[in-house]
Design a protein around this motif. Structure first.
Motif, PDB file in Angstrom:
ATOM      1  N   LEU A 187     -10.275  -5.603  -2.501  1.00  0.00           N
ATOM      2  CA  LEU A 187      -9.108  -5.661  -1.631  1.00  0.00           C
ATOM      3  C   LEU A 187      -9.545  -5.762  -0.178  1.00  0.00           C
ATOM      4  O   LEU A 187     -10.344  -4.945   0.298  1.00  0.00           O
ATOM      5  N   LEU A 188      -9.010  -6.750   0.544  1.00  0.00           N
ATOM      6  CA  LEU A 188      -9.370  -6.976   1.938  1.00  0.00           C
ATOM      7  C   LEU A 188      -8.215  -6.702   2.896  1.00  0.00           C
ATOM      8  O   LEU A 188      -8.436  -6.308   4.046  1.00  0.00           O
ATOM      9  N   GLY A 189      -7.003  -6.932   2.446  1.00  0.00           N
ATOM     10  CA  GLY A 189      -5.864  -6.751   3.336  1.00  0.00           C
ATOM     11  C   GLY A 189      -4.563  -6.845   2.574  1.00  0.00           C
ATOM     12  O   GLY A 189      -4.529  -7.284   1.416  1.00  0.00           O
ATOM     13  N   ALA A 190      -3.485  -6.427   3.224  1.00  0.00           N
ATOM     14  CA  ALA A 190      -2.170  -6.483   2.603  1.00  0.00           C
ATOM     15  C   ALA A 190      -1.088  -6.516   3.673  1.00  0.00           C
ATOM     16  O   ALA A 190      -1.275  -6.009   4.785  1.00  0.00           O
ATOM     17  N   GLN A 191       0.037  -7.108   3.312  1.00  0.00           N
ATOM     18  CA  GLN A 191       1.192  -7.193   4.204  1.00  0.00           C
ATOM     19  C   GLN A 191       2.453  -6.980   3.383  1.00  0.00           C
ATOM     20  O   GLN A 191       2.529  -7.417   2.226  1.00  0.00           O
ATOM     21  N   ILE A 192       3.425  -6.305   3.975  1.00  0.00           N
ATOM     22  CA  ILE A 192       4.691  -6.029   3.302  1.00  0.00           C
ATOM     23  C   ILE A 192       5.838  -6.345   4.242  1.00  0.00           C
ATOM     24  O   ILE A 192       5.816  -5.958   5.413  1.00  0.00           O
ATOM     25  N   VAL A 193       6.833  -7.043   3.735  1.00  0.00           N
ATOM     26  CA  VAL A 193       8.072  -7.286   4.467  1.00  0.00           C
ATOM     27  C   VAL A 193       9.221  -7.070   3.486  1.00  0.00           C
ATOM     28  O   VAL A 193       9.232  -7.667   2.405  1.00  0.00           O
ATOM     29  N   GLY A 194      10.161  -6.207   3.848  1.00  0.00           N
ATOM     30  CA  GLY A 194      11.265  -5.953   2.936  1.00  0.00           C
ATOM     31  C   GLY A 194      12.291  -4.998   3.499  1.00  0.00           C
ATOM     32  O   GLY A 194      12.200  -4.543   4.647  1.00  0.00           O
ATOM     33  N   GLY A 195      13.260  -4.655   2.670  1.00  0.00           N
ATOM     34  CA  GLY A 195      14.337  -3.773   3.079  1.00  0.00           C
ATOM     35  C   GLY A 195      13.911  -2.327   3.144  1.00  0.00           C
ATOM     36  O   GLY A 195      12.726  -1.985   2.952  1.00  0.00           O
ATOM     37  N   PRO A 196      14.864  -1.427   3.425  1.00  0.00           N
ATOM     38  CA  PRO A 196      14.547  -0.002   3.523  1.00  0.00           C
ATOM     39  C   PRO A 196      13.798   0.504   2.292  1.00  0.00           C
ATOM     40  O   PRO A 196      14.162   0.205   1.159  1.00  0.00           O
ATOM     41  N   GLY A 197      12.737   1.257   2.555  1.00  0.00           N
ATOM     42  CA  GLY A 197      11.891   1.743   1.470  1.00  0.00           C
ATOM     43  C   GLY A 197      10.643   0.918   1.246  1.00  0.00           C
ATOM     44  O   GLY A 197       9.804   1.261   0.404  1.00  0.00           O
ATOM     45  N   SER A 198      10.485  -0.164   2.007  1.00  0.00           N
ATOM     46  CA  SER A 198       9.338  -1.058   1.814  1.00  0.00           C
ATOM     47  C   SER A 198       8.109  -0.620   2.593  1.00  0.00           C
ATOM     48  O   SER A 198       6.991  -0.565   2.069  1.00  0.00           O
ATOM     49  N   GLY A 199       8.284  -0.322   3.891  1.00  0.00           N
ATOM     50  CA  GLY A 199       7.159  -0.224   4.814  1.00  0.00           C
ATOM     51  C   GLY A 199       6.101   0.785   4.461  1.00  0.00           C
ATOM     52  O   GLY A 199       4.899   0.484   4.512  1.00  0.00           O
ATOM     53  N   LYS A 200       6.501   1.995   4.083  1.00  0.00           N
ATOM     54  CA  LYS A 200       5.502   3.038   3.849  1.00  0.00           C
ATOM     55  C   LYS A 200       4.672   2.789   2.593  1.00  0.00           C
ATOM     56  O   LYS A 200       3.653   3.462   2.380  1.00  0.00           O
ATOM     57  N   ARG A 201       5.055   1.808   1.792  1.00  0.00           N
ATOM     58  CA  ARG A 201       4.205   1.455   0.646  1.00  0.00           C
ATOM     59  C   ARG A 201       2.852   0.907   1.103  1.00  0.00           C
ATOM     60  O   ARG A 201       1.890   0.875   0.319  1.00  0.00           O
ATOM     61  N   ILE A 202       2.773   0.482   2.363  1.00  0.00           N
ATOM     62  CA  ILE A 202       1.496  -0.030   2.869  1.00  0.00           C
ATOM     63  C   ILE A 202       0.423   1.043   2.824  1.00  0.00           C
ATOM     64  O   ILE A 202      -0.777   0.736   2.745  1.00  0.00           O
ATOM     65  N   ASP A 203       0.821   2.323   2.847  1.00  0.00           N
ATOM     66  CA  ASP A 203      -0.169   3.398   2.854  1.00  0.00           C
ATOM     67  C   ASP A 203      -0.957   3.453   1.553  1.00  0.00           C
ATOM     68  O   ASP A 203      -2.132   3.836   1.541  1.00  0.00           O
ATOM     69  N   VAL A 204      -0.319   3.087   0.441  1.00  0.00           N
ATOM     70  CA  VAL A 204      -1.049   3.023  -0.834  1.00  0.00           C
ATOM     71  C   VAL A 204      -2.131   1.957  -0.735  1.00  0.00           C
ATOM     72  O   VAL A 204      -3.290   2.178  -1.130  1.00  0.00           O
ATOM     73  N   LEU A 205      -1.765   0.805  -0.195  1.00  0.00           N
ATOM     74  CA  LEU A 205      -2.731  -0.285  -0.067  1.00  0.00           C
ATOM     75  C   LEU A 205      -3.824   0.050   0.934  1.00  0.00           C
ATOM     76  O   LEU A 205      -4.996  -0.270   0.720  1.00  0.00           O
ATOM     77  N   ALA A 206      -3.455   0.706   2.031  1.00  0.00           N
ATOM     78  CA  ALA A 206      -4.457   1.106   3.016  1.00  0.00           C
ATOM     79  C   ALA A 206      -5.458   2.085   2.406  1.00  0.00           C
ATOM     80  O   ALA A 206      -6.674   1.997   2.663  1.00  0.00           O
ATOM     81  N   THR A 207      -4.954   3.012   1.607  1.00  0.00           N
ATOM     82  CA  THR A 207      -5.844   3.985   0.962  1.00  0.00           C
ATOM     83  C   THR A 207      -6.784   3.295  -0.020  1.00  0.00           C
ATOM     84  O   THR A 207      -7.983   3.606  -0.094  1.00  0.00           O
ATOM     85  N   ALA A 208      -6.250   2.335  -0.757  1.00  0.00           N
ATOM     86  CA  ALA A 208      -7.078   1.604  -1.727  1.00  0.00           C
ATOM     87  C   ALA A 208      -8.162   0.795  -1.018  1.00  0.00           C
ATOM     88  O   ALA A 208      -9.324   0.769  -1.451  1.00  0.00           O
ATOM     89  N   ILE A 209      -7.795   0.135   0.075  1.00  0.00           N
ATOM     90  CA  ILE A 209      -8.787  -0.639   0.828  1.00  0.00           C
ATOM     91  C   ILE A 209      -9.825   0.292   1.442  1.00  0.00           C
ATOM     92  O   ILE A 209     -11.034   0.007   1.428  1.00  0.00           O
ATOM     93  N   TRP A 210      -9.369   1.416   1.983  1.00  0.00           N
ATOM     94  CA  TRP A 210     -10.283   2.401   2.580  1.00  0.00           C
ATOM     95  C   TRP A 210     -11.311   2.876   1.561  1.00  0.00           C
ATOM     96  O   TRP A 210     -12.485   3.079   1.891  1.00  0.00           O
ATOM     97  N   ALA A 211     -10.868   3.030   0.325  1.00  0.00           N
ATOM     98  CA  ALA A 211     -11.751   3.539  -0.729  1.00  0.00           C
ATOM     99  C   ALA A 211     -12.592   2.447  -1.371  1.00  0.00           C
ATOM    100  O   ALA A 211     -13.398   2.734  -2.271  1.00  0.00           O
ATOM    101  N   GLY A 212     -12.422   1.184  -0.946  1.00  0.00           N
ATOM    102  CA  GLY A 212     -13.219   0.098  -1.501  1.00  0.00           C
ATOM    103  C   GLY A 212     -12.804  -0.315  -2.896  1.00  0.00           C
ATOM    104  O   GLY A 212     -13.634  -0.796  -3.681  1.00  0.00           O
ATOM    105  N   MET A 213     -11.545  -0.166  -3.225  1.00  0.00           N
ATOM    106  CA  MET A 213     -11.066  -0.503  -4.559  1.00  0.00           C
ATOM    107  C   MET A 213     -10.877  -2.011  -4.721  1.00  0.00           C
ATOM    108  O   MET A 213     -10.689  -2.747  -3.754  1.00  0.00           O
ATOM    109  N   THR A 214     -10.892  -2.443  -5.962  1.00  0.00           N
ATOM    110  CA  THR A 214     -10.557  -3.821  -6.295  1.00  0.00           C
ATOM    111  C   THR A 214      -9.087  -3.901  -6.693  1.00  0.00           C
ATOM    112  O   THR A 214      -8.438  -2.883  -6.960  1.00  0.00           O
TER     113      THR A 214
END
Length: 452
Positions: free
Chosen positions: A390-417
């Motif tokens: 995982l190198l990067g991620a982007q999210i665009v959506g309605g209410p409830g979308s934005g904070k899901r980026i934290d899951v992706l940020a954590t996965a990228i931080w941990a070097g996950m695939t």
């Protein structure tokens, strides 16, 4: 013989500076370390990120943006001098010359001078009615302009501040035009995601004018703003907001002779210690940090990083080993009901870093489709071809979308695939998520394509 007390001088009283001072004090008592903070403005420890929402009225009380007062720090043995500007740093003498006529000697110095709003060389940019969104005084000035009858606003720039200010000014009843030098808002995102934001802004009633660098701020006979001129036309305005980004404020550091990095920020090691003068530390928007994926120098002006870097500097000064771990540039904002978030590398950054990458974008809903209030969400994942890293991620959506980026940020931080993230155990309840969360769906699509 009496034991001498070391002195720490901090230049700048906001996130980075006060985090450094507070952490150093936790680790070293007043009898061991004297701490003095010099702040050129009237307030310390305030939330600049909250200023747009104070302007918009979502935050009714200005003082709600103040985290701690000088008196509260004084109670902890930290001396705070507001309205005192550091005018020069004498590295050889170990002194800071200040606007109150005093020279403050130091054993350690923390430079936390923050960022400087980008101001291109445009005629009229200093006219009455042109505002930044950097300090609480800026917010007060914009509120006063609205109360005085401002009706037409032009926002220059489509980054985080530009989007937030467009939203709150529209909510305050002004007509809003956003003028962009770039083709799309949120240049930190890929074009396909930026197009979603641009459409949503138009649907809200915000007039977006792309590919139009500003040439002049036109003024009336009294010197007040009346329009913003570009090569394509002129846009009437009685209020102009600068949302063109932030650069590092390094005037003091440069003049003193501290080493400056390739991004224009103060060059520091992972301990936030200056690479050229080990008795000096620097933290926050004035420094050059490094990207966790590429390892390259980068400048990112975010309060999250400033607080962490200040804490690292304060820990080292206090005698506890600490290192800053880098940044992914994780950030989120909203315009109207549309939430926008990103982390890691966009496709352009991945290409520049030399990654052979691929992207996948999925459409889903924020809740179970049958549950009331389910909103559309798009999740884009960027991975390394072959490994699926995982190198990067982007999210665009309605209410409830934005904070899901934290899951992706954590996965990228941990070097996950992508495959590892696809198999992760995320929560499910119809009011909160579909059975397969959109983050997992995006990762699963990316991993399926990668593995065939």
């Amino acid at each position: 013989m009496p034991v001498s007390t070391d002195r720490l001088v901090v230049i700048g009283g906001d996130a980075a500076g006060m985090s450094a001072a507070a952490q150093a004090r936790r680790l070293r008592p007043a009898g061991d370390l004297d701490i003095v903070v010099l702040e050129q403005g009237p307030e310390i420890s305030y939330s600049a990120c909250g200023i747009p929402y104070w302007i918009g009225g979502q935050v009714p009380d200005r003082d709600a943006l103040l985290a701690r007062t000088p008196a509260e720090f004084e109670a902890d043995g930290i001396t705070v001098h507001t309205h005192v500007r550091a005018e020069a740093i004498d590295l050889d003498a170990g002194e800071v010359r200040a606007s109150d006529g005093r020279r403050y000697g130091y054993d350690n110095l923390v430079v936390a001078t923050g960022g400087r709003p980008t101001r291109p060389p445009v005629p009229g940019l200093d006219a009455d009615g042109v505002f930044g969104v950097h300090r609480l005084a800026d917010g007060a000035d914009i509120r006063a302009a609205i109360a005085a009858g401002a009706e037409k606003a032009v926002v220059l720039g489509g980054g985080y501040i530009g989007l937030e200010m467009a939203e709150v000014l529209l909510a305050r009843g002004l007509s809003v035009t956003v003028v962009l030098a770039d083709p799309l808002p949120m240049a930190q995102l890929d074009d396909d995601m930026g197009e979603r934001i641009c459409k949503a802004m138009g649907d809200m009633g915000i007039d977006v004018q792309p590919d139009q660098p500003v040439r002049e701020i036109e003024v009336d006979a009294d010197g007040a703003v009346r329009a913003v001129r570009t090569d394509a036309g002129s846009y009437d305005a009685d209020l102009v907001v600068l949302g063109l980004g932030m650069g590092p404020e390094t005037t003091l550091a440069r003049e003193a002779g501290l080493q400056i990095g390739v991004t224009g920020g103060i060059d520091v090691a992972h301990t936030q210690r200056s690479r050229s003068h080990p008795e000096v530390f620097a933290a926050g928007d004035c420094v050059q940090t490094f990207h966790r994926i590429t390892g390259e120098g980068i400048h990112v002006a975010l309060g999250t990083h400033a607080n962490k870097q200040g804490r690292v500097a304060g820990s080292v000064i206090g005698g506890r080993p600490a290192r800053f771990a880098g940044v992914l540039g994780t950030a989120a904002t909203k315009v109207g009901d549309l939430e926008v978030a990103r982390t890691g590398l966009c496709t352009t950054q991945a290409e520049q870093a030399g990654f052979d990458h691929r992207t996948e974008t999925i459409e889903a809903t924020t809740r179970a489709g049958y549950y009331p209030g389910a909103e559309a969400i798009a999740v884009k994942i960027i991975t390394e071809r072959g490994s699926g890293l995982l190198l990067g991620a982007q999210i665009v959506g309605g209410p409830g979308s934005g904070k899901r980026i934290d899951v992706l940020a954590t996965a990228i931080w941990a070097g996950m695939t992508a495959e590892e993230l696809a198999g992760s155990d995320l929560s499910y309840a119809p009011p909160l998520s579909p059975t397969y969360d959109p983050v997992v769906v995006a990762a699963r699509v990316a991993s399926r394509i990668e593995t065939g």
